[in-house]
Each structure stands twice: as C-alpha cells, then as structure tokens.
Design an enzyme around this catalytic site. Structure first.
Site, PDB file in Angstrom:
ATOM      1  N   GLY A 124       1.037  -1.298  -0.171  1.00  0.00           N
ATOM      2  CA  GLY A 124      -0.313  -0.371   0.129  1.00  0.00           C
ATOM      3  C   GLY A 124       0.872   1.342  -0.001  1.00  0.00           C
ATOM      4  O   GLY A 124       2.305   1.044  -0.666  1.00  0.00           O
ATOM      5  N   GLY A 125       0.696   2.633   0.741  1.00  0.00           N
ATOM      6  CA  GLY A 125       0.485   3.506   0.718  1.00  0.00           C
ATOM      7  C   GLY A 125       2.294   3.290   1.672  1.00  0.00           C
ATOM      8  O   GLY A 125       3.260   4.334   1.153  1.00  0.00           O
ATOM      9  N   GLY A 167      19.503  15.566 -30.518  1.00  0.00           N
ATOM     10  CA  GLY A 167      19.690  15.898 -29.131  1.00  0.00           C
ATOM     11  C   GLY A 167      20.307  14.882 -28.809  1.00  0.00           C
ATOM     12  O   GLY A 167      20.166  16.042 -27.439  1.00  0.00           O
ATOM     13  N   ALA A 168      20.414  13.774 -28.487  1.00  0.00           N
ATOM     14  CA  ALA A 168      20.647  12.663 -28.049  1.00  0.00           C
ATOM     15  C   ALA A 168      22.628  13.015 -26.990  1.00  0.00           C
ATOM     16  O   ALA A 168      23.075  12.835 -26.175  1.00  0.00           O
ATOM     17  CB  ALA A 168      21.172  11.444 -27.961  1.00  0.00           C
TER      18      ALA A 168
HETATM   19  C1  HXC Z   1      -2.236  -4.696  12.400  1.00  0.00           C
HETATM   20  C2  HXC Z   1      -1.081  -6.686  11.349  1.00  0.00           C
HETATM   21  C3  HXC Z   1      -0.625  -5.789   9.900  1.00  0.00           C
HETATM   22  C4  HXC Z   1      -1.843  -4.602  10.345  1.00  0.00           C
HETATM   23  C5  HXC Z   1      -0.123  -7.827   9.943  1.00  0.00           C
HETATM   24  N1  HXC Z   1      -0.546  -7.735  11.444  1.00  0.00           N
HETATM   25  N2  HXC Z   1      -0.339  -6.802   9.118  1.00  0.00           N
HETATM   26  N3  HXC Z   1      -1.662  -5.717  12.351  1.00  0.00           N
HETATM   27  N4  HXC Z   1      -2.108  -3.702  11.379  1.00  0.00           N
HETATM   28  N5  HXC Z   1      -1.784  -3.769   9.102  1.00  0.00           N
HETATM   29  C6  HXC Z   1      -0.185  -7.975  12.166  1.00  0.00           C
HETATM   30  C7  HXC Z   1      -0.914  -9.485  11.647  1.00  0.00           C
HETATM   31  O1  HXC Z   1      -2.196  -9.545  12.249  1.00  0.00           O
HETATM   32  C8  HXC Z   1      -0.220 -10.953  13.237  1.00  0.00           C
HETATM   33  O2  HXC Z   1      -0.367 -10.233  14.362  1.00  0.00           O
HETATM   34  C9  HXC Z   1       1.406 -10.582  12.427  1.00  0.00           C
HETATM   35  O3  HXC Z   1       0.573  -9.024  12.113  1.00  0.00           O
HETATM   36  C10 HXC Z   1       1.070 -10.949  11.499  1.00  0.00           C
HETATM   37  O4  HXC Z   1       0.568 -11.557  10.138  1.00  0.00           O
HETATM   38  P1  HXC Z   1       0.382 -12.830   9.794  1.00  0.00           P
HETATM   39  O5  HXC Z   1      -0.740 -12.573   8.582  1.00  0.00           O
HETATM   40  O6  HXC Z   1      -0.212 -13.749  11.076  1.00  0.00           O
HETATM   41  O7  HXC Z   1       1.302 -12.881   8.938  1.00  0.00           O
HETATM   42  P2  HXC Z   1       1.932 -13.446   7.522  1.00  0.00           P
HETATM   43  O8  HXC Z   1       1.238 -14.834   7.001  1.00  0.00           O
HETATM   44  O9  HXC Z   1       3.179 -13.632   7.112  1.00  0.00           O
HETATM   45  O10 HXC Z   1       1.531 -12.662   7.072  1.00  0.00           O
HETATM   46  C11 HXC Z   1       2.182 -11.221   6.429  1.00  0.00           C
HETATM   47  C12 HXC Z   1       1.686  -9.880   5.649  1.00  0.00           C
HETATM   48  C13 HXC Z   1      -0.296 -10.361   6.825  1.00  0.00           C
HETATM   49  C14 HXC Z   1       1.192 -10.468   4.202  1.00  0.00           C
HETATM   50  C15 HXC Z   1       1.580  -8.468   6.101  1.00  0.00           C
HETATM   51  O11 HXC Z   1      -0.543  -9.810   7.489  1.00  0.00           O
HETATM   52  C16 HXC Z   1      -0.986  -9.005   5.341  1.00  0.00           C
HETATM   53  O12 HXC Z   1      -1.592  -9.106   4.336  1.00  0.00           O
HETATM   54  N6  HXC Z   1      -1.918  -7.791   6.411  1.00  0.00           N
HETATM   55  C17 HXC Z   1      -2.675  -6.980   6.285  1.00  0.00           C
HETATM   56  C18 HXC Z   1      -1.487  -6.119   5.048  1.00  0.00           C
HETATM   57  C19 HXC Z   1      -2.524  -5.151   4.923  1.00  0.00           C
HETATM   58  O13 HXC Z   1      -3.353  -4.853   3.692  1.00  0.00           O
HETATM   59  N7  HXC Z   1      -1.899  -3.400   5.807  1.00  0.00           N
HETATM   60  C20 HXC Z   1      -2.402  -2.606   5.312  1.00  0.00           C
HETATM   61  C21 HXC Z   1      -1.946  -1.536   3.825  1.00  0.00           C
HETATM   62  S1  HXC Z   1      -2.588  -0.395   3.223  1.00  0.00           S
HETATM   63  P3  HXC Z   1      -0.497 -11.846  15.726  1.00  0.00           P
HETATM   64  O14 HXC Z   1      -0.304 -10.998  16.722  1.00  0.00           O
HETATM   65  O15 HXC Z   1      -1.151 -12.770  15.845  1.00  0.00           O
HETATM   66  O16 HXC Z   1       1.503 -11.580  15.218  1.00  0.00           O
HETATM   67  C22 HXC Z   1      -1.898   1.001   4.273  1.00  0.00           C
HETATM   68  C23 HXC Z   1      -1.799   2.328   4.158  1.00  0.00           C
HETATM   69  C24 HXC Z   1      -1.136   3.108   4.077  1.00  0.00           C
HETATM   70  O17 HXC Z   1      -0.943   0.499   4.572  1.00  0.00           O
HETATM   71  C25 HXC Z   1      -1.002   4.672   2.944  1.00  0.00           C
HETATM   72  C26 HXC Z   1      -0.319   5.487   4.075  1.00  0.00           C
HETATM   73  C27 HXC Z   1      -0.526   6.747   3.135  1.00  0.00           C
END
Ligand code: HXC
Length: 518
Positions: A173-174, A408-409
């Site tokens: 994401g971001g 130009g290059a």
């Molecule tokens: C809170 C999170 C988290 C998140 C992971 N965890 N991502 N907690 N917020 N965004 C936590 C899980 O709950 C879990 O906690 C631990 O991290 C490990 O995650 P798992 O899923 O068990 O690990 P894995 O199977 O290796 O998968 C990793 C992952 C997946 C691919 C990153 O967790 C995932 O898809 N996470 C969400 C990604 C996402 O959509 N993020 C938001 C993006 S948008 P526990 O307590 O069980 O250990 C964004 C906007 C930003 O970021 C904008 C900026 C301007």
C-alpha cells in the site's frame, strides 16, 4: 550505598524483552528457518560492533481496545537509532515484523520520523529497513497520519543526506512510498514484496489476474518497474550492498565524497583501450569493457543493473576520485535513449549533483529511441529530464565521446553546451545531427530524385556526409569539444581533468526550486 538490585533487574528484563522483540526462541528460530534475520540482527550486523545507540527502546503502542490493553509491542514494532558503519555515523531504522507484523502505529511512525529529522540535523545517511504489514489497522487514521509524517521527513531529508531503503519483507500500500521517496532501494530476492494494490485488490477492481511475482518481487521491480536499484540474495548480501554503496557517498550534502587521492597521478597509457573500439562501425562497442579499464580496480558499483540496460550508471573511483559514471550501452537497443533509460540517467545524475559527486559520461548514442510507443509514452517529457539533470549540475562534468554522438541525444549526454567542463572525443567519434543514411536522404532529396542511378548516388552521398561528420574534427574546429584523444590516453586524461576540476565552484541565482520535467 549502591543502586537497588531490583531496579537493575527491572531494566535488564525490559531490555531483554526489547532485544528479543518479546518473542519466544521458537518464533525467532522459525524466522531464521525462512532465511531471514530479525530486525535487531539486521541492525547489529549492519553497524560496527557496539556502536548502536538506540532511541525509544521502551516505546510501546497506543492502541485503544481490540484486546491490546494487556499487550506490549516491543519498541512499537520498530528499532531506531544511531550507529557507525566503518567508523562513519548513520541513522538506522528497522521495522520489526515479529512485533504485530511490523505494522505502523502512531508511535512507530513518530520514532521513524524523529530519527530522520535528527539525521537531517546531524548530517547522517538514513538506512531504513522495511518489513511491515503497513498501517496498523487497529490505530486507524492515526497510523495513516503517521505515514504522512514519515513521507514528509523523507522529502525534507532528500538532497541533504543519502537515503537507502531495504525492502526485507512485505511493503504494501502507501507504505511503498517511503522507499520510493528515498534515493536507493534494495530488495531481498525472496520473502519480500512491494506494491500499492495486491493481487486481490487488482482482481476485484479490474478483473485481472496479477500474481505477485509479476509485479511485486525484487526481480519484477529491478527489471520492469525500475523501483528497485539492487537485488540482494539475502539479508547478509543486502548489508554488503549498503556498505559498498556508502563507501562511495559523502554523509551529507555539505561533505565531499570519500575520495582516496594518491599523492601522484599515474599518467600511463592503456594500449588495451585502443583495442576495444571495433573496426567495423556497425559492430557495437561494449561499454562495460571501457568502464573496466577506466575505473580503479574493484572500485565499481553498478546501480540499476537490470533496468534500462541501454544506459549504464554506477559509482566508481578514478585514480581515487569518486565519480558517477553515466554511459550509453550500444549492446542494448543500440544505445538509444528511451523512456526508462532517461529516467534512470536523470535520477542518478541528480543524486550525484546533490552529493558533490563528479560525473563521467561515456557517450556512444545514435539518438532518442524512435517509435510510436515511445512518442505516445512521453519520450519528450522523459528525455527532457536528462537535459534538465545535466544542465542543473554544478559538479564537474567530464565526457568522453567514443563513437556515435547524434542529434539531441548527443546534446543530452553531458555535452559542452549543456555544461560539460571537459569533453574528449576519440578519433572514432561521429558527431552529427543524425546518422549518414538518414541525413543524406533529407539534404540530398532533390539530387536523389533526379539521379539516373539512384542507389549509386545515394551510396556516394552517404559516404560524402560520413566523411564530413564521421570524424570529430569539425566539432573540434568549432570548439565544441575540448580535445581529441586516443582511447589509450583516456584514463589518465580523465583522471587529470577530475583533479583539475576539484576546485570547481558554481553560483547560480537563488530561486525556490527549479521545475524538472516529471
Ligand atoms: C495490524 C497487522 C497488520 C496490520 C499484519 N498484522 N499486518 N496488524 N495492522 N496492517 C499482524 C497480524 O495480525 C499478526 O499479528 C502479525 O502481524 C503477523 O501477521 P500474519 O498475517 O500472521 O503474517 P503473514 O501470514 O506472514 O502475512 C503477512 C501479511 C499479512 C502479508 C503482511 O499480515 C497482511 O496481509 N497484512 C495486512 C496488510 C495490509 O493490508 N495492510 C494495510 C495496507 S494499507 P499477531 O498478533 O497474530 O502476531 C496501508 C495504507 C498506508 O498500509 C497508507 C499510507 C498513506
């Protein structure tokens, strides 16, 4: 009188929790089994032993609800502080996937932003290891705000201190915009990915199947999107790349790069360089052979190696002086400058200029890449970035025209008129508005139309044009190059030029900022 033991024990226990990310040995072992270091191991292996001073080891999360009341998140999922690399101070940030997936909460973000703000005041390079599930979902908009603070600090640090990002896990994401705002991006070959929208989102929004390996892996970014400059086999290799990269860079924009000047210049000819130029003008020259002979032994680090391979860029030392090399590679796409090559060269040139690194340009370019896709894709706008980048430079610019220098290059690739300080041309240079075949068709159009034997006449006129422009002397006579030199003289002539240009100082009228084409 002595401090109470229980106080020392409490500190030791808190430290231990932070040092292990609050994880059991099994969890750490599982990570190692995947071939990954922990966030803390990344820091300790990166910096000189015992040099790391952590900031905010005791910081905890700010989540309300979701069962977090009795939960600790060690360091709020990120380690930050100052350490030395080969004796030079650096700011290190390392996201800790073992703590709630390295997710970014408000305190996590503040820690990152504060470390970067301090780097700007201290003048220390920033190394940021990204290994995070992104915005911490439970903190909602506070974590989004945190990203805003991180991005802003990336921008404020831009051009002040070098910024190196390592993508060592998920970067979704971001979150991908922090590495994108930094100067160099390294990504682990396995166990890491970087994207704005993942496969599920792409599928839902567009119906397209988008497997991660086609757009989010190190290989995809290093070859297709160009978001990644270096691919690392593993954490250890990534650390080696970071150290090698830093060995060429000043710590900040007020310093000179780490030159290793010898007391005497080695003014030796290199006959082997004369052998590199193929006799047949149609056989492409391999610019890597030129670079190898030009730069000091083992002093070359190619940047963006597998992206836009028709343009080669990288750091080197020439007789001890740190330089950025920008070179056309005739072996790929005939060395034409296309959209990707333009972006690659322009960003590298801008980095060198910001950090006082002289640029040595090796030119063998038939032109900007012709084609409908290039025109529609904006080769004008992208090619203009190269012009803009060179013309903005105040660092020394030394250019060597090896063979083709068309249109130009030619102007774009560090020509004298764009600001080149010293421009050498080999006797094999062809400095012309365009290639002889195309030029003859245009300027002798009428003669060709009326010629009895059109083909013979065309051949004769092409040769005539080539005779006039296939040598560098017309350019030399006009004073638009500095000198014509033998390839064998290149290394010492360039070294001599770099030495004499070390005192170059340019003052331009103040302005808020220029407006580079984007
Ligand atoms: C809170 C999170 C988290 C998140 C992971 N965890 N991502 N907690 N917020 N965004 C936590 C899980 O709950 C879990 O906690 C631990 O991290 C490990 O995650 P798992 O899923 O068990 O690990 P894995 O199977 O290796 O998968 C990793 C992952 C997946 C691919 C990153 O967790 C995932 O898809 N996470 C969400 C990604 C996402 O959509 N993020 C938001 C993006 S948008 P526990 O307590 O069980 O250990 C964004 C906007 C930003 O970021 C904008 C900026 C301007």
């Amino acid at each position: 009188m002595a401090i109470k033991k229980e106080l020392l024990d409490q500190l030791a226990s808190r430290r231990q929790k932070a040092l292990t990310s609050g994880c059991t040995e099994d969890k750490i072992a599982a990570r190692h089994a995947k071939g990954l270091l922990t966030a803390r191991e990344r820091v300790t292996q990166l910096v000189d032993e015992g040099s790391f001073q952590e900031t905010g080891m005791h910081i905890n999360h700010d989540v309300r609800g979701f069962g977090f009341e009795n939960k600790d998140l060690a360091g709020d999922g990120v380690i930050a502080g100052l350490g030395n690399i080969n004796g030079r101070p650096v700011t290190v940030i390392s996201q800790d996937f073992m703590v709630s997936g390295g997710s970014l909460g408000s305190r996590h973000a503040k820690k990152m932003a504060d470390a970067m703000a301090q780097a700007c005041t201290l003048g220390t390079p920033i190394i940021s290891v990204n290994d995070s599930g992104g915005a911490r979902i439970q903190e909602g908009v506070k974590s989004l705000a945190g990203y805003g603070q991180v991005f802003r600090q990336n921008v404020l640090a831009s051009g002040l201190v070098p910024q190196i990002a390592l993508i060592a896990g998920p970067c979704a994401g971001g979150a991908a915009y922090s590495p994108a705002l930094m100067d160099f991006c390294i990504q682990l070959k396995n166990n890491s990915n970087m994207f704005i929208c993942g496969p599920e989102v792409i599928k839902a929004a567009t119906g397209q199947e988008a497997p991660l390996d086609q757009f989010a892996t190190a290989n995809a970014h290093a070859t297709v999107s160009g978001n990644v400059h270096f691919v690392a086999e593993d954490d250890k290799h990534a650390i080696e790349i970071i150290k090698k990269l830093l060995s060429f860079l000043p710590s900040n924009n007020l310093q000179d790069p780490p030159n290793r000047l010898s007391s005497e210049l080695a003014l030796e000819r290199d006959e082997g360089m004369n052998e590199i130029v193929p006799e047949d003008g149609k056989t492409p020259l391999d610019v890597y052979q030129v670079i190898e002979r030009l730069v000091d032994a083992n002093e070359w680090l190619e940047v963006h190696k597998n992206f836009a391979m028709n343009m080669v860029v990288g750091f080197a030392r020439i007789d001890g002086i740190v330089v950025g090399i920008v070179a056309n590679q005739p072996k790929a796409k005939a060395g034409c400058i296309d959209i990707d090559a333009s972006d690659k060269a322009a960003s590298f040139i801008m980095f060198c200029n910001a950090f006082n690194i002289p640029i040595v340009t090796l030119m063998d370019v038939p032109g900007f890449m012709p084609g409908l896709a290039q025109e529609r894709g904006g080769i004008i706008r992208h090619g203009a970035k190269v012009l803009y980048a060179y013309a903005t430079c105040t660092v020394p610019l030394v250019t060597v025209i090896m063979r083709k220098a068309y249109g130009g290059a030619y102007i774009a690739m560090g020509s004298k008129d764009l600001g080149g300080d010293v421009v050498f041309a080999w006797p094999s240079s062809e400095i012309a508005v365009m290639g002889a075949e195309g030029a003859a068709k245009i300027i002798y159009k009428k003669e060709l139309e009326t010629a009895t034997d059109r083909d013979a006449k065309y051949k004769e006129l092409v040769e005539d044009y080539r005779e006039k422009f296939s040598k560098p002397y017309q350019a030399a006579e006009s004073g638009i190059i500095t000198d014509v030199i033998e390839p064998a003289e290149t290394r010492f002539k360039v070294a001599l030029a770099l030495r004499s240009l070390m005192t170059k100082r340019v003052t331009r009228p103040p302005k808020k900022h220029g407006l580079s084409p984007l």
